[in-house]
Design a protein around this motif. Structure first.
Motif, PDB file in Angstrom:
ATOM      1  N   SER A 191      16.777  40.336  35.380  1.00 52.93           N
ATOM      2  CA  SER A 191      17.273  41.140  34.268  1.00 52.93           C
ATOM      3  C   SER A 191      18.326  40.399  33.447  1.00 52.93           C
ATOM      4  O   SER A 191      18.440  40.599  32.231  1.00 52.93           O
ATOM      5  CB  SER A 191      17.859  42.461  34.795  1.00 52.93           C
ATOM      6  OG  SER A 191      16.872  43.217  35.455  1.00 52.93           O
ATOM      7  N   ARG A 242      18.546  38.329  23.654  1.00 56.02           N
ATOM      8  CA  ARG A 242      18.197  39.597  23.010  1.00 56.02           C
ATOM      9  C   ARG A 242      19.154  39.939  21.872  1.00 56.02           C
ATOM     10  O   ARG A 242      18.833  40.758  21.001  1.00 56.02           O
ATOM     11  CB  ARG A 242      18.179  40.727  24.043  1.00 56.02           C
ATOM     12  CG  ARG A 242      17.055  40.597  25.059  1.00 56.02           C
ATOM     13  CD  ARG A 242      17.244  41.535  26.232  1.00 56.02           C
ATOM     14  NE  ARG A 242      17.044  42.934  25.910  1.00 56.02           N
ATOM     15  CZ  ARG A 242      15.914  43.622  26.111  1.00 56.02           C
ATOM     16  NH1 ARG A 242      14.873  42.996  26.625  1.00 56.02           N
ATOM     17  NH2 ARG A 242      15.821  44.896  25.814  1.00 56.02           N
ATOM     18  N   GLU A 264      21.909  46.407  26.780  1.00 55.34           N
ATOM     19  CA  GLU A 264      20.719  45.581  26.932  1.00 55.34           C
ATOM     20  C   GLU A 264      20.390  45.319  28.401  1.00 55.34           C
ATOM     21  O   GLU A 264      19.222  45.303  28.796  1.00 55.34           O
ATOM     22  CB  GLU A 264      20.891  44.254  26.183  1.00 55.34           C
ATOM     23  CG  GLU A 264      20.875  44.378  24.672  1.00 55.34           C
ATOM     24  CD  GLU A 264      19.526  44.848  24.126  1.00 55.34           C
ATOM     25  OE1 GLU A 264      18.509  44.713  24.832  1.00 55.34           O
ATOM     26  OE2 GLU A 264      19.501  45.360  22.995  1.00 55.34           O
ATOM     27  N   GLU A 269      18.880  48.416  29.826  1.00 57.26           N
ATOM     28  CA  GLU A 269      17.524  48.571  29.314  1.00 57.26           C
ATOM     29  C   GLU A 269      16.547  47.694  30.088  1.00 57.26           C
ATOM     30  O   GLU A 269      15.427  48.122  30.416  1.00 57.26           O
ATOM     31  CB  GLU A 269      17.475  48.224  27.824  1.00 57.26           C
ATOM     32  CG  GLU A 269      18.012  49.299  26.913  1.00 57.26           C
ATOM     33  CD  GLU A 269      17.144  50.550  26.937  1.00 57.26           C
ATOM     34  OE1 GLU A 269      16.017  50.517  26.408  1.00 57.26           O
ATOM     35  OE2 GLU A 269      17.589  51.566  27.513  1.00 57.26           O
ATOM     36  N   LYS A 270      16.941  46.479  30.397  1.00 57.19           N
ATOM     37  CA  LYS A 270      16.077  45.581  31.165  1.00 57.19           C
ATOM     38  C   LYS A 270      15.890  46.099  32.584  1.00 57.19           C
ATOM     39  O   LYS A 270      14.788  46.020  33.153  1.00 57.19           O
ATOM     40  CB  LYS A 270      16.643  44.157  31.179  1.00 57.19           C
ATOM     41  CG  LYS A 270      16.604  43.458  29.824  1.00 57.19           C
ATOM     42  CD  LYS A 270      16.869  41.961  29.935  1.00 57.19           C
ATOM     43  CE  LYS A 270      15.679  41.218  30.535  1.00 57.19           C
ATOM     44  NZ  LYS A 270      15.873  39.750  30.500  1.00 57.19           N
ATOM     45  N   LEU A 327      19.197  37.344  28.865  1.00 55.73           N
ATOM     46  CA  LEU A 327      19.715  38.601  28.323  1.00 55.73           C
ATOM     47  C   LEU A 327      20.374  38.401  26.964  1.00 55.73           C
ATOM     48  O   LEU A 327      20.141  39.172  26.028  1.00 55.73           O
ATOM     49  CB  LEU A 327      20.721  39.218  29.309  1.00 55.73           C
ATOM     50  CG  LEU A 327      21.405  40.502  28.839  1.00 55.73           C
ATOM     51  CD1 LEU A 327      20.398  41.659  28.807  1.00 55.73           C
ATOM     52  CD2 LEU A 327      22.580  40.865  29.743  1.00 55.73           C
TER      53      LEU A 327
END
Length: 203
Positions: A80, A87, A40, A43-44, A84
């Protein structure tokens, strides 16, 4: 045939088999937590990796004399990391799977089938009200909590990776395999990320 018996016939074996502990709850392992968290975060970061934005550091209203590319700034890392672990709440537990792909976004195949039966008028009794079926499960709440602990305990490792190593090694290897799971089972790191079972699932 009583419609509720249709549910009992097709789904009772599944619920019996998934009873890994007293309530059928199997929390994420350290490996699963680190794998999903690192995925994750990367991805950010991927969303802003081509940013050409430049930020200025101002020490007073009249002193803005240091310019930094956002792409390589502490600000980008902080942005970012912000929320987090929230998510993790996009994930669901897919109990029909046995490896780390059991954590995936989107409704599990089992619950898609159960919702389909309800839509056809079949009586399905899980022991909880229908409106609570989609509530955050204990496994997902625990995943979020473990994610928060991971980020807190390994903030320095993540920062070092961002500024010194991200061009040469992925976060899953640097943080999970070499740091967080150094003396633990890292088998799940070689498994793919869990995919949603339906095309319309949240990405």
């Amino acid at each position: 045939m009583d419609p509720s018996l249709i549910f009992m016939f097709f789904f009772m074996p599944f619920f019996v088999n998934c009873k890994d502990d007293e309530d059928g709850v199997k929390f994420a392992t350290k490996c699963e937590v680190c794998k999903i968290t690192s995925f994750e975060l990367e991805e950010k970061l991927r969303v802003t990796r081509k940013s050409h934005q430049v930020i200025e550091s101002c020490y007073s209203l009249d002193a803005c004399n240091k310019k930094t590319k956002y792409r390589v700034s502490q600000t980008r890392l902080e942005d970012s990391l912000d929320e987090l672990c929230e998510r993790m709440l996009q994930y669901n537990i897919h109990k029909e799977r046995t490896d780390s792909t059991r954590f995936a976004k989107g409704m599990s195949q089992t619950f898609e089938t159960l919702h389909g039966l309800v839509a056809k008028g079949v009586k399905v009794d899980l022991g909880i009200p229908f409106e609570l079926w989609n509530n955050t499960s204990a496994e997902i709440s625990n995943l979020k909590s473990q994610c928060e602990s991971l980020l807190e305990d390994h903030e320095e490792d993540i920062t070092n990776w961002f500024f010194k190593h991200q061009e040469t090694v992925d976060l899953r290897t640097y943080l999970c395999k070499d740091k967080y799971l150094k003396d633990s089972d890292a088998t799940c790191l070689t498994e793919p990320m869990g995919l949603p079972t339906s095309a319309g699932a949240t990405a």
